[in-house]
Design an enzyme around this catalytic site. Structure first.
Site, PDB file in Angstrom:
ATOM      1  N   HIS A 156       0.792  -1.057   0.100  1.00  5.26           N
ATOM      2  CA  HIS A 156      -0.096  -0.227   0.023  1.00  5.26           C
ATOM      3  C   HIS A 156       0.758   1.179   0.307  1.00  5.26           C
ATOM      4  CE1 HIS A 156      -3.401   2.558   1.010  1.00  5.26           C
ATOM      5  NE2 HIS A 156      -2.576   3.233   1.917  1.00  5.26           N
ATOM      6  N   ASP A 184       0.544   5.264  -0.482  1.00  2.51           N
ATOM      7  CA  ASP A 184      -0.214   6.557  -0.654  1.00  2.51           C
ATOM      8  C   ASP A 184       0.417   7.437  -1.487  1.00  2.51           C
ATOM      9  OD1 ASP A 184      -2.139   6.095   1.746  1.00  2.51           O
ATOM     10  OD2 ASP A 184      -0.297   5.862   2.950  1.00  2.51           O
ATOM     11  N   ASP A 220      -8.096   1.454   2.245  1.00  2.00           N
ATOM     12  CA  ASP A 220      -7.607   2.583   3.159  1.00  2.00           C
ATOM     13  C   ASP A 220      -8.341   3.834   2.989  1.00  2.00           C
ATOM     14  OD1 ASP A 220      -5.955   3.381   5.466  1.00  2.00           O
ATOM     15  OD2 ASP A 220      -4.521   4.283   4.120  1.00  2.00           O
ATOM     16  N   HIS A 228      -6.797   9.597  -0.808  1.00  2.00           N
ATOM     17  CA  HIS A 228      -7.472   9.586   0.363  1.00  2.00           C
ATOM     18  C   HIS A 228      -6.365  10.357   1.483  1.00  2.00           C
ATOM     19  CE1 HIS A 228      -5.650   5.475   0.505  1.00  2.00           C
ATOM     20  NE2 HIS A 228      -5.102   5.995   1.476  1.00  2.00           N
TER      21      HIS A 228
END
Length: 1024
Positions: free
Chosen positions: A260, A262, A372, A584
């Protein structure tokens, strides 16, 4: 027995940590190291390899915040290592306790070929799988000295969050840069013991656990701690029996490699470009070295970065995708927030994501992968389905503060009734190590054993932590069929969901008995303040979303009316920028200062370029001349479209409607009374609304004795996660801002009543509110400018309403969601801060009030009881001032526009919200022009008018039912049409499209909140 267990566990833990793991690379020689620090931004690898290098001593400091240092490593494989696997071990000064959030390295060969990343728990790079002895070694490491702004001491304000304020001090010191033998047998022993140690901890004190512990003791008895390498095989032999016993458990863990990343957070976008490339290189390397491992990565934007900036990595990714081992997931441009983006933005997330995967990689994603994001809109099930996806995945709801979500595998039903198969991993993580504790938690916690047989485990370190490691794949190999553990298999999520769908759904396509269904939003009971933090980012998003839809409308109109070129390239680039910033941790306001500074700059650029597109198209439509033509504004908006699409032809600006009562402003004692014949509004000497009467009914929207437009200030120090959270106790202390510096009231030259109020917020902050009422309007508008310099404060504006509302109706994508106003249960009490788009509406039979806004996403609601009855207070969330990760969050001047819509239904509130977000335009030309698209039908709103993404010249029109009921409508296109068909949100044909005798006038029946997309093939006579 307990003492025996404790002794064995303590023994193996220490031996593993202090003897076995260090022995994996025990045989080593130092490499010769040179270095070169770059003075500015990163450079391509070809330039990095060509730098002039200077001697560097291992252990010396290196790397100021956000800098790049290139290291050159040279040496020779010792002759005695012949036949051994040789690796470079590169420790840049890693903190192994935090696999991401710090320095990172990317290893290249001398010819520019990427090897893999160097990360805290994955800092080796292959030199040769089988040495011949004497091979020369030359490697290069592009090392990023990203500062630690998040770690064991979290949430500490720091100036390191922006290149403009970061310290020049060197942050790191290398620990080890060696050439080493990789001892495969020692590594295997370490993994054997690691898996068994984790497994036994989760077993009851029965035979299986005791046999494992005895085998561990036997293995350690055979291991010579002074010669780990020489005795590892004998030690492993003692473990063989317990490792070979097959599983009896039925739960299956579908593992997928994961990292993951970001798209921006505690680092800027430019660093994410490198994080993705480093991770992709490591994962393709791991794919090459394993047989069954599969790695999943989402976000088409991240693939696009690799293609543009690291073509040498892109080639390896493409090969791995074609081999079915590197899995594009999610079908979105980024893993976006799903609460705040508009409906059209969510459509474009899917459209641009899926088109990239199809065109560049030949892949179509079948599910939406969003582990997430901070809560999930109830409109999503329909959008997921109408974009052609079959499943949805997340895990964030496991973070809930109060209520435990009751399912892991279920059908999620949206506001229109659409359902999508949804799964939450019971491991409660998207960074699994495949530890024994995680596997046991997954099986123990899984809430749907009665209907489903397995769950997903996203496996790997995220956010620059390196992704999946060979230790994780080694665990998976041992856990594929091991007694006492769930079975682990590497597989594509599509395979998991296909199997699960067969378990949940009967042959008739209906859910089997007991299949759970969750209806409505997936509300995250955490991170509620993300609806408010970084207001400039949120205002930019709202403004640019509307401008791009408007730009598409006028560009399409100009293309088909005048033959003007449709600006596909320009619109695509602008949309992709806005979609990126809906990630996000950007749109929610939870990134470092650098990220939000750049986001605001990009919104300004997008706004400027979108305005230029609008102006160019309108100029083509209106021609040369000096007449002033009105576009947009009141009466020109149609539902979701922020422009005059299908409502009326632009008219002369000075055209006025007959019979509109002029607005008056009068003083009555200390009060100011504003009256336009529709509303009578009274403001007190404190500049607060004490009355807002709908003159047609005599109803006052404001309860007796209450005041609206009241700014309220709360302390704001959550228990954790400063920029993310607001905790319920913030309400316990409030200060009403009633002090007035000045108040002025007048009717301006346009006949609009204006009441201007200036007031202090504190010694450092001030606010100016302008209350305005236009002729014929039932909306009291407030334009607010706040010079904000608070710290850890939360600013709200309150509207007490004399409405006994059982629920609020707040706009979401293509509709609205109803939330009860009471707090009967813990689920309702936890929703003390909720989301809206352009409006929130409350009503009782016969009377309703709406609150509209131009840049606000958060609100709260309260039921107020007096002896006279129950009233409702709506408060908009305006500004915050958290200190982490940006210590200067929202300092400076902000503008908000919001309005009180008196005596309206939901449709009226929706229309007022569109008008507020779509300023009227004046075009100079010599003629008006007919609307291109018109929709006839109550409650059916036009959402977009554009040309097709495939550049065929087809016209795409999207409509939706906006009131939550069934509706009939006719979509009219004012030009020759050859044919029409219904399409998905990705503009692909549907088999059950409309059959219309006149393709330019399509009659439709829509269900509640249903979204429909039509594609019109234009007749040959069209200019396009």
């Amino acid at each position: 027995m307990h003492d025996d267990i404790t002794l064995t566990v303590g023994r193996v833990t220490r031996v593993l940590t202090e003897r076995i793991w260090p022995a994996v690379h025990a045989v080593s020689v130092p490499l010769t190291v040179e270095a070169r620090t770059l003075p500015g931004e990163p450079v391509p690898p070809s330039e990095g390899l060509a730098l002039d290098y200077e001697p560097y001593a291992v252990g010396a400091p290196w790397g100021a915040a956000w800098g790049t240092t290139w290291f050159r490593l040279t040496g020779e494989v010792p002759a005695e290592w012949v036949g051994r696997r040789v690796e470079a071990v590169v420790d840049l000064g890693f903190d192994v306790a935090e696999p991401g959030f710090q320095c990172e390295g990317f290893v290249y060969r001398a010819d520019g070929t990427p090897v893999k990343a160097a990360n805290p728990r994955n800092h080796w790079a292959l030199v040769t799988p089988r040495a011949t002895g004497g091979e020369p070694v030359e490697l290069y490491v592009e090392a990023a000295s990203n500062p630690v702004v998040f770690g064991p001491i979290r949430f500490k304000p720091t100036t390191q969050g922006d290149l403009l304020t970061a310290s020049p001090d060197l942050l790191y010191a290398t620990r080890r840069i060696d050439l080493a033998v990789f001892d495969e047998e020692v590594h295997a022993l370490a993994l054997d013991l690691d898996v068994l140690l984790g497994l036994q901890a989760e077993l009851p004190a029965g035979q299986r656990r005791m046999r494992i512990l005895q085998a561990i003791d036997d293995a350690l008895d055979r291991l010579d701690l002074a010669d780990v390498s020489g005795t590892a095989t004998a030690a492993r032999a003692a473990l063989a029996d317990v490792l070979e016993r097959p599983a009896t458990a039925s739960h299956v863990i579908s593992a997928v490699g994961h990292a993951h990343i970001d798209s921006a957070w505690l680092w800027p976008v430019r660093e994410t470009v490198r994080k993705v490339a480093r991770t992709a290189a490591s994962m393709t390397e791991l794919i090459d070295e394993s047989q069954d491992f599969v790695f999943g990565m989402s976000s088409a934007q991240q693939y696009a970065w690799v293609k543009e900036h690291r073509p040498e990595v892109w080639t390896r990714v493409v090969e791995a995708v074609r081999a079915g081992r590197f899995l594009p997931l999610g079908g979105m441009w980024v893993e976006s927030d799903t609460v705040m983006p508009s409906g059209e933005s969510m459509v474009r997330q899917f459209l641009y994501g899926q088109r990239f995967f199809a065109e560049e990689l030949g892949v179509s994603c079948h599910g939406v992968w969003l582990p997430d994001s901070f809560g999930y809109s109830p409109a999503l099930p329909q959008l997921v389905s109408r974009a052609g996806f079959d499943w949805f995945f997340t895990q964030k709801i496991s973070w809930n503060q109060v209520n435990t979500f009751p399912h892991h595998t279920f059908l999620w039903e949206g506001i229109d009734g659409s359902r999508v198969l949804t799964h939450f991993p019971p491991m409660d993580t998207y960074n699994s190590e495949l530890s024994g504790a995680e596997l046991a938690l997954a099986e123990r916690q899984f809430r749907d054993h009665r209907i489903a047989s397995g769950s997903i485990a996203p496996v790997g370190w995220g956010d620059g932590g390196g992704g999946t490691t060979r230790e994780m794949t080694g665990r998976a190999q041992r856990l594929a069929d091991l007694e006492g553990s769930p079975r682990v298999r590497w597989e594509h999520p599509d395979a998991f969901y296909a199997r699960t769908r067969d378990e949940l759904m009967g042959p008739d396509g209906q859910p089997r008995p007991g299949t759970p269904v969750w209806v409505g939003e997936l509300y995250l009971e955490l991170h509620r303040a993300t609806l408010t933090s970084q207001h400039r980012t949120k205002a930019g998003n709202r403004r640019c979303e509307h401008l791009l839809v408007e730009a598409e409308l006028w560009a399409a109109t100009a293309a088909v009316r005048t033959g003007a070129a449709y600006p596909h390239e320009e619109l695509d680039a602008l949309w992709k920028q806005v979609l990126l910033q809906q990630f996000h941790d950007i749109l929610p306001g939870t990134s470092i200062a650098w990220v939000h500074r750049e986001a605001v700059e990009q919104y300004t650029r997008v706004e400027r370029e979108a305005e230029a597109l609008v102006a160019r198209s309108l100029a083509a439509l209106s021609g040369d001349g000096s007449a002033r033509l009105a576009v947009n504004g009141a009466g020109c908006a149609s539902g979701g479209v922020p422009a005059g699409a299908g409502v009326r032809t632009p008219a002369a600006v000075d055209d006025t409607a007959d019979g509109v009562t002029p607005v008056t402003v009068a003083r009555e004692g200390d009060d100011v009374v504003v009256d336009n014949g529709v509303l009578r509004v009274v403001l007190s000497a404190e500049g607060l609304v004490t009355s807002a009467v709908d003159l047609a009914t005599g109803r006052d929207a404001i309860p007796a004795g209450a005041v609206a437009g009241l700014l309220q200030l709360h302390p704001d120090l959550p228990n954790e996660w400063d920029a993310w959270d607001v905790d319920r106790f913030y309400r316990n202390t409030v200060r009403d801002l009633r002090e007035v510096t000045s108040l002025d009231a007048f009717v301006d030259e346009n006949g609009v009543a204006q009441v201007v109020v200036e007031r202090p917020v504190s010694v450092d902050s001030t606010v100016r509110q302008v209350f305005s009422l236009s002729p014929g309007s039932r909306t009291l508008h407030i334009a607010q400018a706040t010079d904000w310099h608070e710290v850890e404060r939360f600013l709200k504006v309150a509207f007490p309403l004399d409405v006994r509302a059982e629920h609020t109706s707040a706009e979401t994508q293509f509709g609205h969601q109803r939330r009860v106003t009471h707090v009967n249960t813990s689920w309702e009490a936890a929703r003390f801060e909720t989301s809206m788009h352009r409006f929130v509406h409350v009503e009782e039979p016969g009377f309703g009030v709406g609150i509209v806004n131009d840049s606000t996403y958060g609100y709260d609601v309260a039921r107020n009881w007096t002896e006279d009855g129950v009233t409702t207070t709506i408060r908009l969330s305006l500004l915050r001032a958290p200190r982490f990760p940006d210590p200067d969050t929202d300092h400076g001047v902000h503008t908000h526009r919001y309005g009180l819509v008196v005596g309206t239904d939901v449709d009226g509130a929706a229309q007022e919200g569109v008008v507020l977000n779509t300023p009227a335009r004046v075009v100079i030309g010599d003629h008006g022009f007919d609307a291109l698209v018109r929709v006839d039908g109550t409650g059916v709103h036009l959402s977009c008018v554009k040309l097709a993404a495939d550049r065929s010249g087809d016209l795409v029109v999207r409509v939706h039912e906006a009131l939550g009921g069934r509706a009939s409508a006719t979509v009219h296109v004012d030009l020759p049409v050859a044919s029409v068909g219904e399409v998905t949100l990705l503009e692909e044909p549907l088999d059950d499209g409309p059959r219309s005798p006149d393709p330019a006038a399509v009659a439709m029946t829509l269900g509640p909140f249903e979204v429909r997309t039509l594609r019109f093939a234009l007749a040959a006579s069209s200019p396009t």
